[in-house]
Design a protein around this motif. Structure first.
Motif, short mmCIF file in Angstrom:
data_model
loop_
_atom_site.label_atom_id
_atom_site.label_comp_id
_atom_site.label_asym_id
_atom_site.label_seq_id
_atom_site.Cartn_x
_atom_site.Cartn_y
_atom_site.Cartn_z
N SER A 178 0.84 -1.19 0.00
CA SER A 178 0.00 0.00 0.00
C SER A 178 0.88 1.25 0.00
O SER A 178 1.90 1.29 0.69
N ASN A 179 0.47 2.29 -0.75
CA ASN A 179 1.20 3.56 -0.76
C ASN A 179 0.53 4.62 0.10
O ASN A 179 0.98 5.76 0.13
N HIS A 180 -0.54 4.26 0.79
CA HIS A 180 -1.25 5.19 1.65
C HIS A 180 -0.49 5.31 2.97
O HIS A 180 -0.58 4.45 3.84
N VAL A 181 0.28 6.37 3.12
CA VAL A 181 1.13 6.56 4.29
C VAL A 181 0.31 7.23 5.40
O VAL A 181 -0.21 8.33 5.22
N VAL A 182 0.19 6.56 6.54
CA VAL A 182 -0.61 7.09 7.65
C VAL A 182 0.25 7.73 8.72
O VAL A 182 -0.22 8.56 9.50
N SER A 183 1.53 7.34 8.78
CA SER A 183 2.43 7.91 9.78
C SER A 183 3.86 7.78 9.29
O SER A 183 4.19 6.86 8.53
N PHE A 184 4.70 8.69 9.74
CA PHE A 184 6.09 8.70 9.29
C PHE A 184 6.96 9.29 10.38
O PHE A 184 6.55 10.18 11.13
N VAL A 185 8.17 8.77 10.49
CA VAL A 185 9.13 9.35 11.43
C VAL A 185 10.53 9.16 10.86
O VAL A 185 10.83 8.17 10.19
N GLU A 186 11.37 10.16 11.06
CA GLU A 186 12.78 10.05 10.72
C GLU A 186 13.53 9.80 12.02
O GLU A 186 13.55 10.65 12.91
N ALA A 187 14.10 8.61 12.16
CA ALA A 187 14.73 8.21 13.41
C ALA A 187 15.96 9.08 13.70
O ALA A 187 16.46 9.80 12.84
N SER A 188 16.47 8.97 14.93
CA SER A 188 17.61 9.79 15.34
C SER A 188 18.85 9.50 14.52
O SER A 188 19.73 10.35 14.40
N ASP A 189 18.94 8.32 13.90
CA ASP A 189 20.08 7.99 13.05
C ASP A 189 19.83 8.38 11.59
O ASP A 189 20.65 8.09 10.72
N GLY A 190 18.69 9.04 11.31
CA GLY A 190 18.37 9.51 9.97
C GLY A 190 17.58 8.54 9.12
O GLY A 190 17.22 8.88 7.99
N THR A 191 17.28 7.35 9.64
CA THR A 191 16.54 6.36 8.86
C THR A 191 15.07 6.76 8.75
O THR A 191 14.41 6.98 9.77
N PRO A 192 14.52 6.85 7.53
CA PRO A 192 13.08 7.13 7.37
C PRO A 192 12.26 5.85 7.60
O PRO A 192 12.58 4.79 7.05
N TRP A 193 11.21 5.97 8.40
CA TRP A 193 10.28 4.87 8.66
C TRP A 193 8.89 5.33 8.26
O TRP A 193 8.48 6.44 8.56
N ALA A 194 8.14 4.47 7.58
CA ALA A 194 6.79 4.81 7.14
C ALA A 194 5.83 3.69 7.52
O ALA A 194 6.13 2.51 7.34
N ALA A 195 4.70 4.08 8.08
CA ALA A 195 3.61 3.14 8.35
C ALA A 195 2.53 3.37 7.32
O ALA A 195 2.04 4.48 7.14
N THR A 196 2.18 2.31 6.59
CA THR A 196 1.11 2.39 5.62
C THR A 196 -0.10 1.65 6.18
O THR A 196 -0.06 1.13 7.29
N THR A 197 -1.16 1.61 5.40
CA THR A 197 -2.35 0.90 5.85
C THR A 197 -2.13 -0.60 5.91
O THR A 197 -2.99 -1.34 6.38
N SER A 198 -0.97 -1.07 5.44
CA SER A 198 -0.69 -2.50 5.43
C SER A 198 0.50 -2.92 6.29
O SER A 198 0.77 -4.10 6.42
N GLY A 199 1.22 -1.97 6.87
CA GLY A 199 2.36 -2.34 7.70
C GLY A 199 3.43 -1.26 7.75
O GLY A 199 3.17 -0.10 7.47
N ILE A 200 4.66 -1.65 8.12
CA ILE A 200 5.76 -0.72 8.36
C ILE A 200 6.95 -1.06 7.47
O ILE A 200 7.27 -2.23 7.28
N ALA A 201 7.61 -0.02 6.94
CA ALA A 201 8.80 -0.23 6.11
C ALA A 201 9.82 0.86 6.40
O ALA A 201 9.48 1.94 6.89
N TRP A 202 11.09 0.59 6.10
CA TRP A 202 12.15 1.58 6.26
C TRP A 202 12.94 1.70 4.96
O TRP A 202 12.95 0.80 4.13
N TYR A 203 13.58 2.86 4.80
CA TYR A 203 14.28 3.15 3.55
C TYR A 203 15.79 3.10 3.79
O TYR A 203 16.31 3.76 4.69
N ASN A 204 16.50 2.28 3.02
CA ASN A 204 17.94 2.08 3.23
C ASN A 204 18.80 2.95 2.33
O ASN A 204 20.02 2.75 2.24
N GLY A 205 18.18 3.92 1.68
CA GLY A 205 18.92 4.79 0.77
C GLY A 205 18.74 4.42 -0.68
O GLY A 205 19.06 5.22 -1.57
#
Length: 289
Positions: free
Chosen positions: A1-28
């Protein structure tokens, strides 16, 4: 799912996104889903940055700490009783403030304590963590700002508890809140540092459903009507040509460098201030089913 319901950029700079189907992180290079059965068919309430990297979230009435390795449950017990969190805010000093019903708890070093706030607090979903490191509490007694163990009274509703759609504050303590109810308080309120919270009559009586303020004091507010307002040099302006990235959005978040994260029903976007351009951070999201 591309419907992003929540997002946070962690203290180490890693982007985390919660969609309507689960959680993913971006490794660059691409988005990587958390391989954890806990998130199946359960939408996270929200994501908030944890100390020392990673994030915190509530799923199914339980508190979890998340990282690239998956989710780890944090058991909240007080005098043998299991506490079910409804909201959490993480402070920079390592403490997590946990809301459950009408009570607030302090969790630090694996120890949970009841907080004696001595005010008529509304159910703890009415709490807000801001970039300044402070936590705001909305109660029948008014709006309070908590920094460390210091609780200061900041604002009182005209006749009933405030129904707030957004409350944001930058690293310098300058902030805004959007009030939905009561009707006489509906609209945008602003403050600078420890100064008074004042109603911006020029913005009318419409409440914003998404907004944020940058380190430099620039702000952006998106209204249910589709109107987008920008604050530059202490003056508010309407965006006459609203970029498609600002339509059907779920949140706005400024980075310290002035870049802007935008979550929407179509994915996650990043507006790089230095380049004055939008990037689409879809790449795409992995299937989280």
């Amino acid at each position: 799912s591309n419907h992003v319901v929540s997002f946070v950029e962690a203290s180490d700079g890693t982007p985390w996104a919660a969609t309507t189907s689960g959680i993913a992180w971006y490794n660059g290079f691409r988005w990587i889903q958390i391989a954890d059965s806990i998130t199946k068919n359960r939408e996270p309430v929200f994501l908030t940055a944890a100390n020392n990297g990673g994030f915190l979230t509530i799923i199914g009435g339980k508190l979890f700490r998340g990282s690239e390795n998956g989710l780890l449950v944090i058991e909240l017990r007080l005098n043998g009783k299991l506490i079910e969190p409804t909201n959490i805010v993480a402070e920079g000093n390592g403490r997590i403030i946990v809301g459950s019903g009408l009570n607030a708890y302090s969790y630090r070093n694996s120890k949970l304590d009841l907080m004696a706030l001595k005010l008529n607090v509304s159910p703890m979903p009415a709490s807000y963590a801001t970039k300044s490191g402070a936590v705001w509490l909305n109660s029948h007694d008014g709006l309070f700002r908590m920094e460390g163990d210091r609780l200061s009274y900041r604002h009182k509703a005209s006749r009933s508890i405030l129904r707030i759609s957004c409350l944001v504050e930058n690293e310098h303590g300058d902030g805004m809140l959007s009030v939905q109810h009561p009707p006489e308080d509906r609209g945008i309120w602003e403050w600078k540092g420890d100064g008074p919270i004042t109603f911006n009559r020029g913005e009318g009586g419409e409440a914003a459903f998404a907004m944020d303020i940058s380190s430099s004091g620039e702000a952006l507010a998106v209204y249910e009507s589709g109107n987008v307002r920008a604050k530059i040099n202490n003056m508010w302006y309407s965006l006459t040509n609203v970029p498609p990235q600002l339509r059907n959005i779920t949140f706005l978040k400024f980075r310290r460098n002035g870049d802007l994260w935008v979550g929407s029903e179509r994915g996650l976007f990043l507006c790089r201030r230095a380049l004055n351009r939008w990037e689409y951070w879809r790449h795409p999201f992995p299937s989280l089913k």
